[in-house]
Design a protein around this motif. Structure first.
Motif, PDB file in Angstrom:
ATOM      1  N   ARG A 252      41.594  31.265  32.809  1.00 34.67           N
ATOM      2  CA  ARG A 252      41.172  32.644  33.016  1.00 34.67           C
ATOM      3  C   ARG A 252      41.913  33.269  34.197  1.00 34.67           C
ATOM      4  O   ARG A 252      42.475  32.569  35.029  1.00 34.67           O
ATOM      5  N   VAL A 253      41.854  34.603  34.256  1.00 33.73           N
ATOM      6  CA  VAL A 253      42.453  35.349  35.357  1.00 33.73           C
ATOM      7  C   VAL A 253      41.401  36.288  35.947  1.00 33.73           C
ATOM      8  O   VAL A 253      40.838  37.125  35.237  1.00 33.73           O
ATOM      9  N   PHE A 254      41.130  36.101  37.241  1.00 33.43           N
ATOM     10  CA  PHE A 254      40.308  37.033  37.998  1.00 33.43           C
ATOM     11  C   PHE A 254      41.241  37.789  38.945  1.00 33.43           C
ATOM     12  O   PHE A 254      42.337  37.309  39.256  1.00 33.43           O
ATOM     13  N   THR A 255      40.810  38.947  39.420  1.00 35.71           N
ATOM     14  CA  THR A 255      41.683  39.719  40.301  1.00 35.71           C
ATOM     15  C   THR A 255      40.891  40.392  41.420  1.00 35.71           C
ATOM     16  O   THR A 255      39.722  40.713  41.259  1.00 35.71           O
ATOM     17  N   TRP A 256      41.559  40.590  42.568  1.00 36.32           N
ATOM     18  CA  TRP A 256      40.928  41.161  43.754  1.00 36.32           C
ATOM     19  C   TRP A 256      41.904  42.093  44.452  1.00 36.32           C
ATOM     20  O   TRP A 256      43.089  42.063  44.174  1.00 36.32           O
ATOM     21  N   THR A 257      41.501  42.852  45.443  1.00 37.47           N
ATOM     22  CA  THR A 257      40.173  43.399  45.618  1.00 37.47           C
ATOM     23  C   THR A 257      40.227  44.804  45.054  1.00 37.47           C
ATOM     24  O   THR A 257      40.982  45.638  45.572  1.00 37.47           O
ATOM     25  N   VAL A 258      39.481  45.056  44.006  1.00 35.64           N
ATOM     26  CA  VAL A 258      39.569  46.286  43.226  1.00 35.64           C
ATOM     27  C   VAL A 258      38.376  47.166  43.578  1.00 35.64           C
ATOM     28  O   VAL A 258      37.242  46.833  43.242  1.00 35.64           O
ATOM     29  N   ASP A 273      39.611  38.479  33.218  1.00 38.77           N
ATOM     30  CA  ASP A 273      38.283  37.954  32.921  1.00 38.77           C
ATOM     31  C   ASP A 273      37.261  38.282  34.003  1.00 38.77           C
ATOM     32  O   ASP A 273      36.051  38.211  33.745  1.00 38.77           O
ATOM     33  N   GLY A 274      37.732  38.619  35.195  1.00 35.89           N
ATOM     34  CA  GLY A 274      36.827  38.934  36.287  1.00 35.89           C
ATOM     35  C   GLY A 274      37.475  39.866  37.284  1.00 35.89           C
ATOM     36  O   GLY A 274      38.698  39.831  37.475  1.00 35.89           O
ATOM     37  N   VAL A 275      36.654  40.709  37.910  1.00 36.74           N
ATOM     38  CA  VAL A 275      37.119  41.655  38.920  1.00 36.74           C
ATOM     39  C   VAL A 275      36.284  41.460  40.175  1.00 36.74           C
ATOM     40  O   VAL A 275      35.057  41.548  40.130  1.00 36.74           O
ATOM     41  N   ILE A 276      36.948  41.187  41.287  1.00 35.26           N
ATOM     42  CA  ILE A 276      36.282  40.983  42.574  1.00 35.26           C
ATOM     43  C   ILE A 276      36.409  42.263  43.379  1.00 35.26           C
ATOM     44  O   ILE A 276      37.507  42.804  43.531  1.00 35.26           O
ATOM     45  N   THR A 277      35.282  42.757  43.900  1.00 41.63           N
ATOM     46  CA  THR A 277      35.270  44.087  44.475  1.00 41.63           C
ATOM     47  C   THR A 277      34.241  44.226  45.585  1.00 41.63           C
ATOM     48  O   THR A 277      33.162  43.632  45.525  1.00 41.63           O
ATOM     49  N   ASP A 278      34.576  45.046  46.590  1.00 37.05           N
ATOM     50  CA  ASP A 278      33.612  45.402  47.624  1.00 37.05           C
ATOM     51  C   ASP A 278      32.604  46.418  47.103  1.00 37.05           C
ATOM     52  O   ASP A 278      31.531  46.592  47.677  1.00 37.05           O
ATOM     53  N   LYS A 279      32.980  47.129  46.030  1.00 34.61           N
ATOM     54  CA  LYS A 279      32.162  48.207  45.469  1.00 34.61           C
ATOM     55  C   LYS A 279      31.861  47.911  43.999  1.00 34.61           C
ATOM     56  O   LYS A 279      32.389  48.561  43.090  1.00 34.61           O
ATOM     57  N   PRO A 280      31.005  46.947  43.752  1.00 34.67           N
ATOM     58  CA  PRO A 280      30.774  46.540  42.362  1.00 34.67           C
ATOM     59  C   PRO A 280      30.198  47.652  41.487  1.00 34.67           C
ATOM     60  O   PRO A 280      30.486  47.704  40.286  1.00 34.67           O
ATOM     61  N   ASP A 281      29.430  48.542  42.077  1.00 35.14           N
ATOM     62  CA  ASP A 281      28.870  49.648  41.292  1.00 35.14           C
ATOM     63  C   ASP A 281      29.965  50.598  40.811  1.00 35.14           C
ATOM     64  O   ASP A 281      29.902  51.124  39.687  1.00 35.14           O
ATOM     65  N   VAL A 282      30.982  50.820  41.636  1.00 33.70           N
ATOM     66  CA  VAL A 282      32.102  51.685  41.250  1.00 33.70           C
ATOM     67  C   VAL A 282      32.870  51.065  40.086  1.00 33.70           C
ATOM     68  O   VAL A 282      33.225  51.739  39.102  1.00 33.70           O
ATOM     69  N   VAL A 283      33.126  49.761  40.174  1.00 35.42           N
ATOM     70  CA  VAL A 283      33.859  49.074  39.112  1.00 35.42           C
ATOM     71  C   VAL A 283      33.044  49.054  37.826  1.00 35.42           C
ATOM     72  O   VAL A 283      33.560  49.312  36.730  1.00 35.42           O
ATOM     73  N   ARG A 284      31.766  48.754  37.926  1.00 36.15           N
ATOM     74  CA  ARG A 284      30.920  48.736  36.729  1.00 36.15           C
ATOM     75  C   ARG A 284      30.927  50.087  36.035  1.00 36.15           C
ATOM     76  O   ARG A 284      31.067  50.166  34.803  1.00 36.15           O
ATOM     77  N   ALA A 285      30.780  51.157  36.809  1.00 36.80           N
ATOM     78  CA  ALA A 285      30.789  52.495  36.217  1.00 36.80           C
ATOM     79  C   ALA A 285      32.103  52.787  35.527  1.00 36.80           C
ATOM     80  O   ALA A 285      32.141  53.369  34.437  1.00 36.80           O
TER      81      ALA A 285
END
Length: 290
Positions: A252-258, A273-285
């Motif tokens: 899998r491939v995860f990526t940061w920091t988005v 497959d995954g996104v690492i973020t300080d603002k998870p609500d922004v990414v989810r939206a």
């Protein structure tokens, strides 16, 4: 005392289910899953990073995965902090003014427990402490969250791999149900090999972007590569997915920091497959927007 709210727990499960819901990808002519969203150092845009309030904030926002960083004190306690120095995220300069450069490894657990790890972020978090790993995993468990644990600077802490696995085992995190809720990652391939050799059942991730020609080698001991978003492409993700990791699943491939919507949609388009973020609500939206 950190929050142990039933509502937060319920929200975390709902959020996890939403993130893993298959969505139609017209370009591919089929169905794909949205990337998992991981709260980087907890919900670190909204609470001081790597602290218990940051875990609780992630849960309240509805996120089940939290990422953290583990290092070791002078007297052998595992603590959760990103930098190898205490300077940026605590008041160590005021409490111990004569001990520059304030390295984590040069302070005892009791000394670190005296430090304020929240005021730098905002007055509302004054008095927040640097958590021990034991405190941290118990908070994650209380919130029914999942743990994305980074072994930070393992070259500074010989034996930290075994010590971390021993602590996780003692806290119940290496039983079969918890193994599905745990990923151990590191910038050190050697450290990940040690983890894989000691506990082959643990999911591991390599922090970095190996050359495409080296991906097969990494797939021998790690389940995912965890790359900066600026270093990957759709072709890179496809190349990684062509290999099978040590647990019989595709690499899998995860990526940061988005942290912004445009980048989140771009990397989702790559097929990560995954996104690492300080603002998870922004990414989810961004990912849930048609």
């Amino acid at each position: 005392m950190h929050a142990r709210l039933v509502a937060a727990t319920t929200t975390a499960f709902v959020g996890a289910a939403t993130l893993l819901t298959p969505t139609c990808d017209a370009r591919a002519g089929g169905v794909r899953e949205q990337p998992v969203v991981i709260a980087h150092r907890g919900a670190s845009a909204y609470a001081p990073e790597n602290t218990l309030p940051a875990i609780d904030k992630a849960a309240r926002l509805g996120f089940s995965w939290v990422e953290n960083d583990v290092q070791r004190t002078k007297d052998g306690e595992l603590v959760v902090i990103h930098d190898d120095s205490l300077k940026r995220t605590t008041n160590v300069e005021q409490v111990f003014p004569g001990r520059a450069p304030w390295k984590v490894k040069d302070f005892t657990a009791a000394e670190i427990a005296r430090l304020d790890a929240g005021s730098w972020f905002g007055s509302a978090y004054a008095g927040t402490r640097v958590p021990t790993l034991k405190q941290y995993v118990r908070c994650v468990e209380d919130n029914h969250e999942n743990l994305f644990l980074e072994l930070k600077n393992p070259e500074l802490y010989p034996g930290i791999e075994r010590q971390t696995l021993d602590l996780l085992s003692n806290e119940g995190w290496l039983d079969q149900p918890h193994l599905g809720r745990l990923i151990v990652h590191s910038f050190s391939a050697d450290s990940l090999r040690i983890v894989h050799d000691l506990k082959p059942a643990v999911t591991t991730g390599f922090l970095g972007t190996p050359k495409m020609g080296d991906l097969q080698k990494y797939a021998g001991f790690t389940d995912l590569v965890d790359s900066s978003h600026s270093t990957i492409s759709k072709n890179y993700v496809a190349a990684a997915h062509a290999f099978v990791g040590p647990h019989g699943k595709r690499l899998r491939v995860f990526t940061w920091t988005v942290d912004d919507a445009a980048t989140a949609r771009t990397v989702a388009g790559y097929g990560v497959d995954g996104v690492i973020t300080d603002k998870p609500d922004v990414v989810r939206a961004a990912l849930n927007k048609p």
